[in-house]
Design a protein around this motif. Structure first.
Motif, mmCIF file in Angstrom:
data_model
loop_
_atom_site.group_PDB
_atom_site.id
_atom_site.type_symbol
_atom_site.label_atom_id
_atom_site.label_comp_id
_atom_site.label_asym_id
_atom_site.label_seq_id
_atom_site.Cartn_x
_atom_site.Cartn_y
_atom_site.Cartn_z
ATOM 1 N N TRP A 144 -5.244 -2.157 11.805
ATOM 2 C CA TRP A 144 -4.624 -3.459 12.072
ATOM 3 C C TRP A 144 -3.107 -3.428 12.018
ATOM 4 C CZ3 TRP A 144 -7.761 -1.938 8.234
ATOM 5 C CH2 TRP A 144 -7.327 -2.021 6.908
ATOM 6 N N HIS A 163 -10.979 -3.414 11.018
ATOM 7 C CA HIS A 163 -11.802 -4.630 11.048
ATOM 8 C C HIS A 163 -12.445 -4.691 12.426
ATOM 9 C CE1 HIS A 163 -8.406 -5.795 8.434
ATOM 10 N NE2 HIS A 163 -9.232 -6.601 7.820
ATOM 11 N N TRP A 172 -13.464 3.465 5.938
ATOM 12 C CA TRP A 172 -14.257 2.225 5.870
ATOM 13 C C TRP A 172 -13.981 1.323 7.056
ATOM 14 C CZ3 TRP A 172 -10.849 -1.915 5.390
ATOM 15 C CH2 TRP A 172 -9.706 -1.777 4.588
ATOM 16 N N THR A 228 -14.765 -3.014 8.189
ATOM 17 C CA THR A 228 -14.949 -4.314 7.557
ATOM 18 C C THR A 228 -15.010 -5.384 8.638
ATOM 19 O OG1 THR A 228 -14.060 -5.817 5.873
ATOM 20 C CG2 THR A 228 -12.454 -4.686 7.233
ATOM 21 N N PHE A 256 -11.454 -14.206 8.677
ATOM 22 C CA PHE A 256 -10.355 -15.079 8.247
ATOM 23 C C PHE A 256 -9.449 -15.538 9.379
ATOM 24 C CE2 PHE A 256 -7.766 -11.233 8.347
ATOM 25 C CZ PHE A 256 -8.634 -10.240 7.915
ATOM 26 N N VAL A 264 -15.892 -2.283 3.238
ATOM 27 C CA VAL A 264 -15.056 -3.169 2.413
ATOM 28 C C VAL A 264 -15.316 -4.656 2.664
ATOM 29 C CG1 VAL A 264 -12.654 -3.984 2.148
ATOM 30 C CG2 VAL A 264 -13.159 -1.554 1.949
ATOM 31 N N TRP A 284 -13.105 -7.856 1.824
ATOM 32 C CA TRP A 284 -11.948 -8.551 1.259
ATOM 33 C C TRP A 284 -12.203 -10.033 1.534
ATOM 34 C CZ3 TRP A 284 -7.732 -10.845 4.365
ATOM 35 C CH2 TRP A 284 -6.871 -11.608 3.554
ATOM 36 N N GLU A 330 -12.396 -6.018 -2.408
ATOM 37 C CA GLU A 330 -10.943 -5.930 -2.582
ATOM 38 C C GLU A 330 -10.409 -7.233 -3.179
ATOM 39 O OE1 GLU A 330 -8.829 -4.484 0.872
ATOM 40 O OE2 GLU A 330 -7.031 -5.577 0.293
ATOM 41 N N LYS A 343 -7.855 -10.112 -4.523
ATOM 42 C CA LYS A 343 -6.517 -10.633 -4.215
ATOM 43 C C LYS A 343 -6.453 -12.036 -4.804
ATOM 44 C CE LYS A 343 -3.267 -11.399 -0.403
ATOM 45 N NZ LYS A 343 -3.013 -11.348 1.051
ATOM 46 N N GLU A 353 -5.533 -2.992 -4.280
ATOM 47 C CA GLU A 353 -4.290 -2.939 -3.497
ATOM 48 C C GLU A 353 -3.099 -3.220 -4.405
ATOM 49 O OE1 GLU A 353 -4.316 -4.654 0.397
ATOM 50 O OE2 GLU A 353 -2.303 -5.467 0.169
ATOM 51 N N HIS A 385 -1.535 -6.689 -4.140
ATOM 52 C CA HIS A 385 -2.395 -7.751 -4.683
ATOM 53 C C HIS A 385 -2.298 -7.784 -6.203
ATOM 54 C CE1 HIS A 385 -5.180 -7.532 -0.889
ATOM 55 N NE2 HIS A 385 -3.904 -7.718 -0.610
ATOM 56 N N ASP A 439 -5.922 0.448 -1.528
ATOM 57 C CA ASP A 439 -5.063 0.081 -0.406
ATOM 58 C C ASP A 439 -3.645 0.333 -0.894
ATOM 59 O OD1 ASP A 439 -6.972 -0.535 1.410
ATOM 60 O OD2 ASP A 439 -6.485 -2.659 1.596
ATOM 61 N N ASP A 447 2.278 -11.162 0.152
ATOM 62 C CA ASP A 447 1.796 -9.807 0.412
ATOM 63 C C ASP A 447 2.674 -9.179 1.503
ATOM 64 O OD1 ASP A 447 0.013 -7.733 0.103
ATOM 65 O OD2 ASP A 447 -1.607 -8.669 1.224
ATOM 66 N N ASP A 507 -2.534 0.283 3.631
ATOM 67 C CA ASP A 507 -2.577 -1.106 4.101
ATOM 68 C C ASP A 507 -1.129 -1.590 4.099
ATOM 69 O OD1 ASP A 507 -3.126 -3.651 4.806
ATOM 70 O OD2 ASP A 507 -4.448 -4.108 3.125
#
Ligand code: GLO
Ligand code: NI
Ligand code: NI
Ligand code: NI
Length: 406
Positions: A16, A67, A105, A107, A111, A152, A154, A198, A200, A234, A237, A262, A273, A305
């Motif tokens: 990403w 993702h 991984w 995911t 969101f 994962v 998150w 994960e 956060k 992470e 986080h 991460d 973040d 990340d």
């Protein structure tokens, strides 16, 4: 240590930030125009796959992570979205056959799309919950297809804005039901990878349910999920939660829950973040210390990340940034290994807890003491001797190790 550097530094490139990120921030449009950006839709998705494998190979990265929505565009319907996704996953699978890069991984992105504005597995709308389940089901099938070593979760928007309109107990029950269904389905289709959550604390919601390591471990234990999950921690986080990265790693490690990381860093002056590439050697060394004491992370790894700053808009900046992160971790690993080899921390702890080695202290540790015997002892013992903590000295020892690393 019995393991080579490569075993401990299972670096992954995040799809990403590296291939879909363009430097957009809340105040301005993207600053990065990548070679693949002349395409749109499925052509763009394919151009990104091609570019990504060239990047992984040039960088020498052993792993990548993605993702579902990073790799393929959404269609008008779930059917169409899944068709796009299947096509790109098949393409990635082909590329993986002739490349050494593996999937650390994958995911599901639950969101970005507006349908998830009230959450996914903690949404107040059952249709959205079903949609999220369908999305994770598909992602798990792709994890099997591509040989993902982990999967994962998150909790993107799994949280709340106000307690006045939120049934926290109900939402947490629903989240647990969702995870149990994921565990069952993974078993059904033969997914052997490690499930990771994960944590956060905030962003995008005001209060995220998987707040930090301790909160997430409590949740997993309450719902009988602790044997099926570990944590993906992470750095940024951790600091958002008011912790150091090494605190989060330590809490996970002593509970047998440290799974993967991460790797990034936040900015002390910014409360969000920022996902900067990790270059703080002090923090990275203490993180590697926890990882070594954990016996490594495998099947987890070190996923960057992290994104280049919007002012670092040239494609080659992607290489410089990853190399800076990798070098920092290599230094952190060397220093942490030396600290362990020289028993620096062990000796400090040995001295600090010495009174628990003999006499009344040994009785406490052996479970042979009770309040009556302890009171008896305290009444007789009228001299308590405390030793200085010498924090500055300990930090200086760490500095000396960092300065002498080759
Ligand atoms: C956001 C998270 C995010 C996750 C990834 C996995 O703050 O760090 O980047 O790591 O989306 O879902
Ligand atoms: Ni992350
Ligand atoms: Ni993050
Ligand atoms: Ni992130």
């Amino acid at each position: 240590l019995g393991k080579t550097m490569k075993d401990h530094l299972r670096f992954a490139v995040s799809y990403w930030h590296t291939f879909t990120g363009d430097g957009t921030d809340p105040f301005g449009a993207g600053t990065m125009l990548r070679p693949w950006d002349r395409y749109t839709g499925m052509d763009l998705a394919k151009a990104r796959v091609e570019a990504s494998f060239e990047f992984f190979e040039k960088l020498g990265a052993p792993y990548f992570c993605f993702h579902d929505r990073d790799i393929a565009p959404e269609g008008e319907t779930l059917q169409e979205t899944n068709k796009n996704l299947d096509e790109i996953v098949a393409m990635i699978k082909e590329y993986m056959k002739t490349s050494d890069v593996k999937l650390l991984w994958n995911t599901a992105n639950m969101f970005t799309n507006p349908r998830f504005m009230f959450g996914a597995a903690t949404t107040s709308n059952a249709d959205v919950y079903a949609y999220a389940a369908a999305q994770v089901k598909k992602a798990l099938e792709h994890a099997v297809e591509l040989g993902a070593e982990n999967y994962v979760f998150w909790g993107g928007r799994e949280g709340y804005e106000s307690l006045l309109n939120t049934d926290v107990a109900f939402e947490l029950d629903n989240l647990a039901r969702f995870y149990h269904m994921a565990v069952d389905y993974a078993k059904e289709i033969g997914f052997k990878g490690q499930f990771l959550i994960e944590p956060k604390p905030k962003e995008p919601t005001k209060h995220q349910y998987d707040f930090d390591a301790a909160t997430t471990i409590q949740f997993l234990q309450k719902y009988g999920l602790q044997d099926h999950f570990k944590l993906n921690l992470e750095a940024n986080h951790a600091t958002l939660a008011g912790h150091t990265f090494e605190h989060e790693l330590r809490i996970a490690r002593i509970n047998g829950m440290l799974g993967s990381i991460d790797a990034n860093q936040g900015d002390l002056l910014l409360g969000w973040d920022t996902d900067e590439f990790p270059t703080d050697l002090y923090s990275v060394t203490l993180a590697m210390y926890e990882i070594l004491e954990n016996g490594g992370l495998a099947p987890g790894g070190v996923n960057f990340d992290a994104k280049v700053r919007r002012t670092s808009f040239e494609p080659e900046d992607l290489f410089y940034a990853h190399i800076a992160g990798m070098d920092s971790f290599a230094i952190g690993l060397k220093v942490a290994a030396k600290l362990i080899e020289d028993k620096v921390i062990d000796n400090i702890l040995e001295e600090r807890y010495a009174t628990f080695k003999t006499g009344i202290g040994a009785d406490i540790v052996a479970g042979k003491a009770n309040f009556k015997t302890l009171e008896e002892y305290a009444l007789k013992n009228n001299k308590i001797e405390l030793k200085s903590g010498r924090i500055e000295n300990i930090r200086n020892i760490l500095n000396q190790y960092l300065l002498s690393v080759e």
